[in-house]
Design a protein around this motif. Structure first.
Motif, PDB file in Angstrom:
ATOM      1  N   GLY A 296       5.930  12.690  12.626  1.00 43.49           N
ATOM      2  CA  GLY A 296       4.575  13.037  12.242  1.00 43.49           C
ATOM      3  C   GLY A 296       4.217  12.535  10.858  1.00 43.49           C
ATOM      4  O   GLY A 296       5.004  11.863  10.185  1.00 43.49           O
ATOM      5  N   VAL A 297       3.008  12.902  10.427  1.00 40.40           N
ATOM      6  CA  VAL A 297       2.483  12.357   9.179  1.00 40.40           C
ATOM      7  C   VAL A 297       3.304  12.784   7.968  1.00 40.40           C
ATOM      8  O   VAL A 297       3.452  12.019   7.009  1.00 40.40           O
ATOM      9  N   GLU A 298       3.877  13.990   8.014  1.00 38.19           N
ATOM     10  CA  GLU A 298       4.659  14.449   6.873  1.00 38.19           C
ATOM     11  C   GLU A 298       5.878  13.541   6.643  1.00 38.19           C
ATOM     12  O   GLU A 298       6.193  13.199   5.505  1.00 38.19           O
ATOM     13  N   ARG A 299       6.560  13.162   7.732  1.00 36.36           N
ATOM     14  CA  ARG A 299       7.738  12.304   7.608  1.00 36.36           C
ATOM     15  C   ARG A 299       7.335  10.897   7.175  1.00 36.36           C
ATOM     16  O   ARG A 299       8.067  10.241   6.414  1.00 36.36           O
ATOM     17  N   LEU A 300       6.184  10.422   7.645  1.00 37.79           N
ATOM     18  CA  LEU A 300       5.704   9.106   7.228  1.00 37.79           C
ATOM     19  C   LEU A 300       5.360   9.109   5.742  1.00 37.79           C
ATOM     20  O   LEU A 300       5.630   8.134   5.024  1.00 37.79           O
ATOM     21  N   HIS A 301       4.796  10.200   5.253  1.00 27.94           N
ATOM     22  CA  HIS A 301       4.506  10.307   3.821  1.00 27.94           C
ATOM     23  C   HIS A 301       5.789  10.251   2.999  1.00 27.94           C
ATOM     24  O   HIS A 301       5.837   9.603   1.941  1.00 27.94           O
ATOM     25  N   LEU A 302       6.844  10.930   3.482  1.00 34.67           N
ATOM     26  CA  LEU A 302       8.124  10.900   2.768  1.00 34.67           C
ATOM     27  C   LEU A 302       8.692   9.481   2.744  1.00 34.67           C
ATOM     28  O   LEU A 302       9.258   9.043   1.733  1.00 34.67           O
ATOM     29  N   ALA A 303       8.563   8.766   3.859  1.00 38.59           N
ATOM     30  CA  ALA A 303       9.043   7.386   3.898  1.00 38.59           C
ATOM     31  C   ALA A 303       8.295   6.525   2.885  1.00 38.59           C
ATOM     32  O   ALA A 303       8.894   5.676   2.208  1.00 38.59           O
ATOM     33  N   LEU A 304       6.986   6.728   2.770  1.00 43.35           N
ATOM     34  CA  LEU A 304       6.200   5.966   1.794  1.00 43.35           C
ATOM     35  C   LEU A 304       6.576   6.352   0.370  1.00 43.35           C
ATOM     36  O   LEU A 304       6.543   5.508  -0.536  1.00 43.35           O
ATOM     37  N   ASP A 305       6.950   7.604   0.157  1.00 41.38           N
ATOM     38  CA  ASP A 305       7.464   8.005  -1.155  1.00 41.38           C
ATOM     39  C   ASP A 305       8.764   7.274  -1.473  1.00 41.38           C
ATOM     40  O   ASP A 305       9.000   6.852  -2.609  1.00 41.38           O
ATOM     41  N   ASP A 306       9.614   7.106  -0.439  1.00 40.80           N
ATOM     42  CA  ASP A 306      10.937   6.503  -0.627  1.00 40.80           C
ATOM     43  C   ASP A 306      10.886   4.982  -0.766  1.00 40.80           C
ATOM     44  O   ASP A 306      11.759   4.398  -1.411  1.00 40.80           O
ATOM     45  N   TYR A 307       9.887   4.350  -0.150  1.00 39.53           N
ATOM     46  CA  TYR A 307       9.826   2.890  -0.108  1.00 39.53           C
ATOM     47  C   TYR A 307       8.560   2.387  -0.812  1.00 39.53           C
ATOM     48  O   TYR A 307       7.544   2.100  -0.165  1.00 39.53           O
ATOM     49  N   PRO A 308       8.588   2.266  -2.128  1.00 36.94           N
ATOM     50  CA  PRO A 308       7.385   1.838  -2.852  1.00 36.94           C
ATOM     51  C   PRO A 308       6.877   0.467  -2.441  1.00 36.94           C
ATOM     52  O   PRO A 308       5.682   0.205  -2.496  1.00 36.94           O
ATOM     53  N   ASP A 309       7.799  -0.435  -2.014  1.00 33.20           N
ATOM     54  CA  ASP A 309       7.350  -1.758  -1.600  1.00 33.20           C
ATOM     55  C   ASP A 309       6.515  -1.690  -0.316  1.00 33.20           C
ATOM     56  O   ASP A 309       5.546  -2.445  -0.146  1.00 33.20           O
ATOM     57  N   ILE A 310       6.867  -0.768   0.589  1.00 36.36           N
ATOM     58  CA  ILE A 310       6.054  -0.568   1.790  1.00 36.36           C
ATOM     59  C   ILE A 310       4.742   0.118   1.403  1.00 36.36           C
ATOM     60  O   ILE A 310       3.667  -0.237   1.902  1.00 36.36           O
ATOM     61  N   ARG A 311       4.838   1.077   0.515  1.00 34.77           N
ATOM     62  CA  ARG A 311       3.638   1.793   0.057  1.00 34.77           C
ATOM     63  C   ARG A 311       2.609   0.817  -0.514  1.00 34.77           C
ATOM     64  O   ARG A 311       1.406   0.973  -0.287  1.00 34.77           O
ATOM     65  N   GLU A 312       3.076  -0.193  -1.211  1.00 34.56           N
ATOM     66  CA  GLU A 312       2.158  -1.146  -1.839  1.00 34.56           C
ATOM     67  C   GLU A 312       1.422  -2.007  -0.805  1.00 34.56           C
ATOM     68  O   GLU A 312       0.428  -2.649  -1.141  1.00 34.56           O
ATOM     69  N   THR A 313       1.910  -2.018   0.442  1.00 37.13           N
ATOM     70  CA  THR A 313       1.230  -2.817   1.476  1.00 37.13           C
ATOM     71  C   THR A 313       0.098  -2.051   2.148  1.00 37.13           C
ATOM     72  O   THR A 313      -0.640  -2.637   2.954  1.00 37.13           O
ATOM     73  N   LEU A 314      -0.056  -0.766   1.854  1.00 40.55           N
ATOM     74  CA  LEU A 314      -1.128   0.004   2.488  1.00 40.55           C
ATOM     75  C   LEU A 314      -2.481  -0.608   2.125  1.00 40.55           C
ATOM     76  O   LEU A 314      -2.814  -0.715   0.940  1.00 40.55           O
ATOM     77  N   PRO A 315      -3.278  -0.992   3.105  1.00 39.73           N
ATOM     78  CA  PRO A 315      -4.543  -1.665   2.796  1.00 39.73           C
ATOM     79  C   PRO A 315      -5.558  -0.773   2.108  1.00 39.73           C
ATOM     80  O   PRO A 315      -6.498  -1.265   1.492  1.00 39.73           O
ATOM     81  N   ASN A 316      -5.399   0.544   2.207  1.00 37.80           N
ATOM     82  CA  ASN A 316      -6.371   1.449   1.575  1.00 37.80           C
ATOM     83  C   ASN A 316      -5.887   1.983   0.230  1.00 37.80           C
ATOM     84  O   ASN A 316      -6.535   2.851  -0.361  1.00 37.80           O
ATOM     85  N   LEU A 317      -4.754   1.458  -0.265  1.00 39.90           N
ATOM     86  CA  LEU A 317      -4.172   2.012  -1.477  1.00 39.90           C
ATOM     87  C   LEU A 317      -5.112   1.888  -2.671  1.00 39.90           C
ATOM     88  O   LEU A 317      -5.308   2.834  -3.434  1.00 39.90           O
ATOM     89  N   LEU A 318      -5.684   0.704  -2.845  1.00 40.56           N
ATOM     90  CA  LEU A 318      -6.581   0.470  -3.983  1.00 40.56           C
ATOM     91  C   LEU A 318      -8.009   0.210  -3.511  1.00 40.56           C
ATOM     92  O   LEU A 318      -8.824  -0.331  -4.254  1.00 40.56           O
TER      93      LEU A 318
END
Length: 323
Positions: A139-161
């Protein structure tokens, strides 16, 4: 520190699938096959081998994995919602077939919905009855934790900025507009042959509840769009256009959810109309010669109560608060 909300409901389906693949490459391995359309029209990702770290580094799973992404363009939805159970049920025959073919030992469902343990127990029981060795709902909670753990993946989110108040996929509406244009372009009948009594919607009250200005309502909606509403209604109600009507309602539901979530970021509702128009008209190539229909369709959604707060009967608390 409060958990961060990455607003995954703002992604479209393709963007969400790419996010899931990037996370699965970390959890499972480089052999993850991205989502591709299968024989039944559904989209699956795949992996065969021993996982890197899923569900843990100490006890990784091994075998054939089938990955599913179930995205919803709305915040605050749950895995316990009836529609999610329906989505999983539609996959049962495919899972059973793939397991029978020896290519589905582990079934992983990724969703941007909130994870609920009670619903999970029933889902797991039903899925394992199909023959799989293990089934997992992420679910979304686990996906959020993964994005916390993987900043390089987090930076690919198209809505980040992304400075936009909200994002939506204009493709469905662009397709509806194209079909509507073909349906109406040779029709020379008077626009005001409407079978609808739009005044019964108590539009002054609806406009007040939503924050539509008198000027915009009179000069844009009434003068420019309302004359075409009857033909829009005829188009959507024609059985031959059921496919386009379904696209229309899917798009309207997505917009309604996102407008509710982001309403405070706009001033008058006039600004929301302008924002949606600008987002849709970016599909310039497919909408060439048809862009005037964008506003007509959006205004029809509003009049038809597909978007926006509805009339008095459903908002008496709002009206009393203003009294």
């Amino acid at each position: 520190m409060l958990p961060r909300d990455y607003r995954l409901h703002e992604l479209n389906e393709d963007e969400f699938e790419r996010l899931v693949v990037r996370i699965c490459v970390r959890w499972l391995g480089e052999g993850v096959t991205p989502f591709a359309r299968g024989r039944d029209g559904g989209r699956d990702g795949k992996f065969h081998g021993t996982a890197n770290t899923f569900p843990s580094t100490a006890s990784p799973l091994s075998g054939h994995f089938v990955l599913q992404a179930k995205h919803i363009a709305a915040p605050n939805k749950s895995c316990s919602d009836p529609d999610f159970a329906g989505l999983l049920a539609k996959e049962h025959e495919k899972i059973k077939r793939l397991n029978g073919e020896g290519i589905c030992d582990h079934y992983l469902v990724f969703s941007n919905r909130k994870y609920t343990g009670g619903a999970d127990e029933k889902y797991m029981k039903d899925l394992k009855a199909l023959g799989v060795t293990s089934a997992h709902i992420i679910g979304v909670e686990r996906l959020h934790l993964a994005l916390d753990d993987y900043p390089d993946i987090r930076e690919t989110l198209p809505n980040l900025l992304d400075p936009s108040p909200f994002r939506f996929n204009p493709d469905d509406l662009a397709e509806v507009i194209g079909a509507l244009h073909s349906y109406t372009k040779d029709d020379g009948r008077s626009a005001f042959e409407s079978a609808f009594d739009f005044e019964k919607l108590k539009m002054p009250l609806k406009n007040k509840l939503n924050g539509v200005s008198d000027e915009y309502y009179g000069q844009v909606i009434v003068a420019q769009s309302m004359p075409h509403f009857d033909r829009v209604a005829q188009f959507l109600q024609n059985p031959r256009n059921d496919e386009f009507a379904a696209l229309y309602h899917d798009a309207a539901d997505e917009l309604k959810q996102k407008i509710i979530a982001k309403r405070a970021q706009f001033g008058a509702f006039d600004d929301i109309f302008l924002f949606m128009y600008e987002q849709i008209q970016q599909k310039r190539d497919v909408l060439k010669g048809k862009r005037r229909l964008i506003s007509i369709l959006l205004h029809y959604m509003y009049f038809n109560c597909d978007i926006g707060i509805k009339q008095l009967e459903e908002n008496e608390d709002v009206v009393h608060a203003d009294a």
